[in-house]
Design a protein around this motif. Structure first.
Motif: not given
Length: 207
Positions: A112-119
């Motif tokens: 719920d906190k991870i961004t798409v860029k981080e993933a």
């Protein structure tokens, strides 16, 4: 006032109406139809979004562009789509070679906190490591194949079973394995020509 607040194409649709009420009913019908079309488009895009999966041969960047493009189109139609929803879909759509990293992100990360860029950063780093290992493995395989070809030219055969290697190591002075000297070969079947009476190593037919 109504004429000043509507676009020209709608104005042409209500020009023949003689009362405000009749014109308003036409505008209401047009807007409801446009809203229904918009909802239908959103449902179509959502279905395509859910069905999207990355194949083993696909590039990670190309797949992300497809996924992000569908999400942008859904948002453009006024439908809310959260980033956590995109992240979860991204992880679910990965092929088996990303299973280790996707499982790690799902178990130890807060989706719920991870961004798409981080993933995407984690997935791309994992993909680069896989490519690096694949290149070194290919070079090892090529080297092994070259070694086997040298053995093939020397031994006139590429692969040998354990029994064949043992038989070669048990050869006597006359050049025949010890188990062949005292054995009746009338029941021995050749694995090369399928005839009886000799071994495959003694067969004169083409291998």
């Amino acid at each position: 006032m109504m004429y000043q607040g509507i676009p020209e194409n709608v104005l042409l649709s209500i020009a023949e109406n003689k009362s405000v009420k009749a014109a308003w009913e036409v505008i209401k019908t047009l807007c409801q139809g446009a809203e229904q079309v918009k909802k239908a488009q959103v449902q179509t895009l959502k279905t395509e979004f859910e069905a999207l999966c990355m194949n083993e041969s696909d590039q990670l960047d190309d797949f992300y562009l497809k996924l992000n493009g569908l999400a942008s189109n859904i948002r453009a139609l006024g439908e809310e789509i959260k980033e956590s929803y995109i992240v979860k879909k991204l992880l679910r759509a990965m092929p088996t070679r990303f299973l280790q990293i996707t499982s790690t992100i799902e178990q130890f990360g807060d989706l719920d906190k991870i961004t798409v860029k981080e993933a995407m950063g984690s997935l791309k780093a994992h993909d680069e490591r896989i490519k690096g290992n694949g290149e070194s493995t290919d070079s090892k395989l090529l080297l092994t194949e070259e070694e086997w070809r040298k053995r093939e030219s020397n031994e006139s055969k590429l692969l040998f079973t354990r029994e064949e290697w043992q038989n070669r190591s048990n050869k006597t002075n006359d050049g025949k394995p010890s188990f062949m000297r005292n054995r009746d070969k009338c029941r021995v079947r050749c694995f090369n020509c399928s005839l009886y009476g000799h071994f495959a190593s003694e067969c004169r037919k083409l291998k």
